[in-house]
Scaffold this active site. Structure first.
Site, PDB file in Angstrom:
ATOM      1  N   LYS A   9       0.689  -1.176  -0.104  1.00 14.48           N
ATOM      2  CA  LYS A   9       0.033  -0.024   0.030  1.00 14.48           C
ATOM      3  C   LYS A   9       0.946   1.322   0.034  1.00 14.48           C
ATOM      4  CE  LYS A   9      -3.857  -2.075   2.468  1.00 14.48           C
ATOM      5  NZ  LYS A   9      -4.826  -1.969   3.593  1.00 14.48           N
ATOM      6  N   TYR A  49     -12.622  -3.255  -2.576  1.00 13.95           N
ATOM      7  CA  TYR A  49     -13.193  -2.794  -1.016  1.00 13.95           C
ATOM      8  C   TYR A  49     -14.917  -2.828  -0.996  1.00 13.95           C
ATOM      9  CZ  TYR A  49      -8.482  -2.356   0.901  1.00 13.95           C
ATOM     10  OH  TYR A  49      -7.103  -2.545   1.079  1.00 13.95           O
ATOM     11  N   ASN A 112      -1.702   0.379   7.023  1.00 12.99           N
ATOM     12  CA  ASN A 112      -1.176  -0.852   7.552  1.00 12.99           C
ATOM     13  C   ASN A 112      -0.366  -1.840   6.355  1.00 12.99           C
ATOM     14  OD1 ASN A 112      -3.404  -1.668   6.072  1.00 12.99           O
ATOM     15  ND2 ASN A 112      -4.438  -2.827   7.499  1.00 12.99           N
ATOM     16  N   HIS A 115      -2.042  -5.303   2.020  1.00  9.79           N
ATOM     17  CA  HIS A 115      -3.248  -6.090   1.608  1.00  9.79           C
ATOM     18  C   HIS A 115      -2.892  -7.483   1.349  1.00  9.79           C
ATOM     19  CE1 HIS A 115      -6.959  -7.622   0.194  1.00  9.79           C
ATOM     20  NE2 HIS A 115      -6.313  -8.118  -0.852  1.00  9.79           N
ATOM     21  N   GLU A 126      -9.264 -11.484  -7.066  1.00  8.39           N
ATOM     22  CA  GLU A 126      -8.334 -10.219  -7.116  1.00  8.39           C
ATOM     23  C   GLU A 126      -7.363 -10.466  -8.026  1.00  8.39           C
ATOM     24  OE1 GLU A 126      -7.250 -10.159  -2.848  1.00  8.39           O
ATOM     25  OE2 GLU A 126      -9.448  -9.358  -2.249  1.00  8.39           O
TER      26      GLU A 126
HETATM   27  P1  IDP Z   1      -7.767  -6.713   6.038  1.00  9.59           P
HETATM   28  O1  IDP Z   1      -6.967  -5.471   5.266  1.00  9.59           O
HETATM   29  O2  IDP Z   1      -6.999  -7.012   7.319  1.00  9.59           O
HETATM   30  O3  IDP Z   1      -8.408  -7.739   5.212  1.00  9.59           O
HETATM   31  P2  IDP Z   1     -10.319  -5.214   5.745  1.00  9.59           P
HETATM   32  O4  IDP Z   1     -11.285  -5.210   6.984  1.00  9.59           O
HETATM   33  O5  IDP Z   1     -10.722  -6.139   4.719  1.00  9.59           O
HETATM   34  O6  IDP Z   1      -8.990  -5.756   6.586  1.00  9.59           O
HETATM   35  O7  IDP Z   1     -10.179  -3.844   5.555  1.00  9.59           O
HETATM   36  C1  IDP Z   1      -9.553  -3.440   4.407  1.00  9.59           C
HETATM   37  C2  IDP Z   1      -8.765  -2.261   4.776  1.00  9.59           C
HETATM   38  O8  IDP Z   1      -9.593  -0.984   5.097  1.00  9.59           O
HETATM   39  C3  IDP Z   1      -7.798  -2.345   5.722  1.00  9.59           C
HETATM   40  O9  IDP Z   1      -6.547  -3.158   5.595  1.00  9.59           O
HETATM   41  C4  IDP Z   1      -7.460  -0.984   6.292  1.00  9.59           C
HETATM   42  O10 IDP Z   1      -6.591  -0.363   5.687  1.00  9.59           O
HETATM   43  C5  IDP Z   1      -8.791  -0.238   5.992  1.00  9.59           C
HETATM   44  N1  IDP Z   1      -9.799  -0.446   7.256  1.00  9.59           N
HETATM   45  C6  IDP Z   1     -10.431  -1.515   7.746  1.00  9.59           C
HETATM   46  N2  IDP Z   1     -10.941  -1.293   8.843  1.00  9.59           N
HETATM   47  C7  IDP Z   1     -10.765   0.158   9.407  1.00  9.59           C
HETATM   48  C8  IDP Z   1     -11.183   1.146  10.369  1.00  9.59           C
HETATM   49  O11 IDP Z   1     -11.728   0.746  11.323  1.00  9.59           O
HETATM   50  N3  IDP Z   1     -10.636   2.129  10.335  1.00  9.59           N
HETATM   51  C9  IDP Z   1      -9.832   2.534   9.110  1.00  9.59           C
HETATM   52  N4  IDP Z   1      -9.428   2.073   8.230  1.00  9.59           N
HETATM   53  C10 IDP Z   1      -9.937   0.705   8.312  1.00  9.59           C
HETATM   54 MG    MG Z   2      -9.598  -7.726   3.594  1.00  9.19          MG
END
Ligand code: IDP
Ligand code: MG
Length: 154
Positions: A9, A49, A112, A115, A126
């Site tokens: 990312k 997403y 973070n 992905h 994907e």
């Molecule tokens: P993942 O990346 O661990 O699979 P997902 O729930 O699929 O998590 O969420 C996709 C991305 O959306 C996350 O990696 C993060 O960058 C963002 N995200 C998820 N939940 C939050 C939140 O509560 N606040 C801000 N960003 C979030």
């Molecule tokens: Mg995810």
């Protein structure tokens, strides 16, 4: 063998962590079968997403994912989807276990670093969303005999 999909990312690009993250994945024994840099836009992110478009943080997530080009890659290995998710760690980097990529490199729930596909079914979707078939390479994994025992190499 299974293939999974990752995105390095903008948080990884901006902080110059691309090499560190790819090194960890390669050292584990995963093989890169496709890799490229690309600029994401609203259209592809709304698909990628789709499960988050109604969440209040979605506009912020779009801005974050479009802030710089990203690096997308396909990784190959036995149980690659589950193995990579384990290496990546929990979504919120502050809660991710030490030793995981997010646990070691980040402090944010949104920023973070990486992905990774969350199921074999989503990995296929994907990979096809981000890569053309000719951008995925099938080459001899000559170190596989040192990484796996024979019955693990199917
Ligand atoms: P993942 O990346 O661990 O699979 P997902 O729930 O699929 O998590 O969420 C996709 C991305 O959306 C996350 O990696 C993060 O960058 C963002 N995200 C998820 N939940 C939050 C939140 O509560 N606040 C801000 N960003 C979030
Ligand atoms: Mg995810």
């Amino acid at each position: 063998m299974e293939q999974t999909f990752i995105i390095l990312k903008p948080s990884a690009i901006r902080r110059s962590l691309v090499g560190d993250v790819l090194t960890r994945l390669q050292r584990k024994g995963l093989f890169i079968t496709g890799i490229k840099m690309m600029q994401l836009d609203d259209t592809i992110l709304r698909e990628h997403y789709a499960h988050l478009v109604d969440r209040p943080f979605f506009p912020s997530l779009l801005r974050s994912m479009e802030a710089t080009p990203v690096i997308v890659a396909v990784l190959k290995g036995k149980d690659a989807v589950a193995v990579v998710r384990t290496l990546v760690g929990a979504t919120n980097s502050r809660l991710a276990a030490p030793g995981t990529i997010r646990g070691d490199f980040g402090m944010s729930g949104q920023e973070n670093i990486i992905h990774a596909s969350d199921s074999p079914e989503n990995a296929l979707v994907e990979i096809n969303r981000f890569f053309r078939p000719e951008e995925i390479f099938d080459y001899p994994m000559i170190t596989a005999e040192a990484i796996y025992c024979p019955d693990e190499m199917n």
